[in-house]
Scaffold this active site. Structure first.
Site, PDB file in Angstrom:
ATOM      1  N   TRP A 103       5.954  -7.022   4.825  1.00 15.47           N
ATOM      2  CA  TRP A 103       6.045  -5.910   3.208  1.00 15.47           C
ATOM      3  C   TRP A 103       7.869  -5.514   3.931  1.00 15.47           C
ATOM      4  O   TRP A 103       8.458  -5.321   3.179  1.00 15.47           O
ATOM      5  CB  TRP A 103       5.772  -4.763   3.156  1.00 15.47           C
ATOM      6  CG  TRP A 103       3.991  -5.223   2.603  1.00 15.47           C
ATOM      7  CD1 TRP A 103       3.374  -4.690   3.212  1.00 15.47           C
ATOM      8  CD2 TRP A 103       4.354  -5.453   1.537  1.00 15.47           C
ATOM      9  NE1 TRP A 103       2.432  -5.326   2.322  1.00 15.47           N
ATOM     10  CE2 TRP A 103       2.674  -6.066   1.489  1.00 15.47           C
ATOM     11  CE3 TRP A 103       4.987  -6.421   0.401  1.00 15.47           C
ATOM     12  CZ2 TRP A 103       2.337  -6.074   0.208  1.00 15.47           C
ATOM     13  CZ3 TRP A 103       4.741  -6.801  -1.319  1.00 15.47           C
ATOM     14  CH2 TRP A 103       3.089  -6.497  -1.305  1.00 15.47           C
ATOM     15  N   ASP A 173      10.314   2.710   2.862  1.00 14.38           N
ATOM     16  CA  ASP A 173       8.751   2.306   1.772  1.00 14.38           C
ATOM     17  C   ASP A 173       7.624   2.815   2.443  1.00 14.38           C
ATOM     18  O   ASP A 173       6.226   2.227   3.894  1.00 14.38           O
ATOM     19  CB  ASP A 173       8.345   0.907   2.139  1.00 14.38           C
ATOM     20  CG  ASP A 173       7.458   0.161   1.109  1.00 14.38           C
ATOM     21  OD1 ASP A 173       6.659   1.357   0.347  1.00 14.38           O
ATOM     22  OD2 ASP A 173       7.308  -1.042   1.258  1.00 14.38           O
ATOM     23  N   LYS A 197      -2.071   1.818  -3.974  1.00 18.23           N
ATOM     24  CA  LYS A 197      -2.603   2.006  -2.654  1.00 18.23           C
ATOM     25  C   LYS A 197      -3.876   3.689  -1.880  1.00 18.23           C
ATOM     26  O   LYS A 197      -4.564   3.155  -2.170  1.00 18.23           O
ATOM     27  CB  LYS A 197      -1.455   1.519  -1.630  1.00 18.23           C
ATOM     28  CG  LYS A 197      -1.246   0.449  -2.128  1.00 18.23           C
ATOM     29  CD  LYS A 197      -2.089  -1.009  -1.799  1.00 18.23           C
ATOM     30  CE  LYS A 197      -1.215  -2.058  -2.351  1.00 18.23           C
ATOM     31  NZ  LYS A 197       0.376  -2.006  -0.955  1.00 18.23           N
TER      32      LYS A 197
END
Ligand SMILES: *Cc1c(COP(=O)(O)O)cnc(C)c1O
Length: 362
Positions: A103, A173, A197
């Site tokens: 990511w 993030d 998530k």
């Protein structure tokens, strides 16, 4: 009540707390006498404005967000933020990124389209199985920010300590760890998280940004939706927001406040992850892939000695009623995502299954 629900170990979208789903069900046909479902409601209506205001207020309470930070609800998921961050925050056209997995790599690739990216530390040399030392990074004076992915969802690692940014703004993030433990918002310039998530349904990101970082002197060619000032000025209602998501996330915030807040959530998460990690540490067949001190409490990747055996375990786990345990192709093996809403019983049942599988193969 037994709904026949499975223990869903998906990396996202993921499980939501059952009491929240039940409340949503109860309000589905007629939200509190409004005569309609929240899905059918005008975002300009008084009743929806109250839902949105309460969601923000509850999130502020949950995270003790200081008054000089704005909370924005933005569509486009976390991926849009990979672009929004450099477009909004790069004043000098330069930023430092830490590369720790899939990511952060995607965020780096997107930022490179806009400005200069300096990768000041990376754990690529060992397939992202550890967090590099970030105590004395080489940060140019004019770098606009330092960027981290605080929990790498695919590789399963997390920071124990935030980087020393040497006075620069920290951007994080937090998609796969948002609200999993207490967070000192003042340590950051900007935090963002895709909500699917650890909070609610897919389709939205929450951005928490220090007010003075919201600029108006931006590239005039910049898409209006990408600008943080657009969303800040309009109270996240410049256009039609994801009303349904705001509503569902608001319910999860209330649920977290009710169980005792983020301290209690962190306690439960640590307790739950320990069950799985203790098993992996004692097992001869299964092994965790991340250095112990950087293990994620949310995403637990593990492998056997061969890809064939991995595939067999995945197939057997599915037959035994567990879902989504196949690891991401970049790591292989298996991955159990055990976010806030995964009950401890789910992890205990998984460990029992893995123990039995191992015993039968000895
Ligand atoms: C899932 C994920 C993303 C991407 O989220 P989308 O909402 O699908 O765009 C970004 N960062 C992290 C850490 C993630 O886990």
């Amino acid at each position: 009540m037994n709904y026949g629900r499975t223990f869903n170990f998906s990396a996202g979208p993921a499980m939501m707390p059952e009491p929240v789903l039940e409340e949503i069900r109860d309000e589905m046909m007629n939200y509190r006498g409004s005569g309609m479902c929240v899905m059918e409601m005008s975002h300009r209506s008084k009743v929806f404005q109250q839902i949105a205001d309460e969601a923000e207020a509850d999130l502020r309470k949950l995270m003790s967000i200081p008054d000089n930070y704005k909370v924005l609800f933005i569509q486009g998921g976390a991926t849009l933020q990979f672009a929004a961050v450099p477009w909004n925050l790069m004043k000098n056209g330069k930023a430092v990124y830490i590369e720790t997995g899939a990511w952060s790599k995607k965020a780096i690739a997107e930022a490179k389209k806009y400005g200069e990216v300096i990768v000041a530390a990376s754990s690529k040399d060992r397939n992202f199985s550890y967090i590099p030392d970030c105590s004395d990074l080489d940060i140019p004076e004019d770098a606009d920010y330092v960027y981290i992915c605080e929990n790498e969802t695919i590789h399963g690692l997390t920071y124990q300590q935030l980087p020393n940014t040497k006075g620069h703004i920290l951007v994080s993030d937090q998609s796969s760890m948002f609200l999993s433990k207490p967070c000192n918002v003042a340590d950051y310039g900007l935090i963002y998280a895709g909500v699917q998530k650890n909070v609610g349904p897919a389709g939205m990101a929450i951005v928490i940004i220090r007010e003075d970082l919201i600029r108006e002197d931006l590239d005039p060619k910049m898409p209006v939706y990408l600008r943080y000032d657009t969303h800040a000025k309009a109270g996240s209602m410049y256009n039609t927001p994801n009303c349904w998501d705001i509503y569902c996330c608001g319910k999860v915030f209330k649920y977290l406040l009710q169980i005792g807040g983020l301290e209690e959530m962190a306690r439960r998460n640590a307790d739950k992850a320990k069950v799985l990690y203790d098993f992996l540490d004692g097992s001869e067949m299964f092994h965790g892939t991340v250095d112990k001190e950087f293990r994620s409490l949310m995403n637990v990747p593990f492998v056997t000695a061969s890809a064939e055996l991995d595939a067999e375990v995945v197939a057997a786990s599915k037959a035994a009623g567990f879902d989504n345990l196949k690891g991401h192709k970049s790591v292989g093996g298996l991955r159990a995502s055990i976010y806030n809403a995964m009950p401890k019983e789910g992890v205990e049942a998984l460990v029992e299954f893995l123990k039995k599988f191992e015993a039968e193969r000895k």
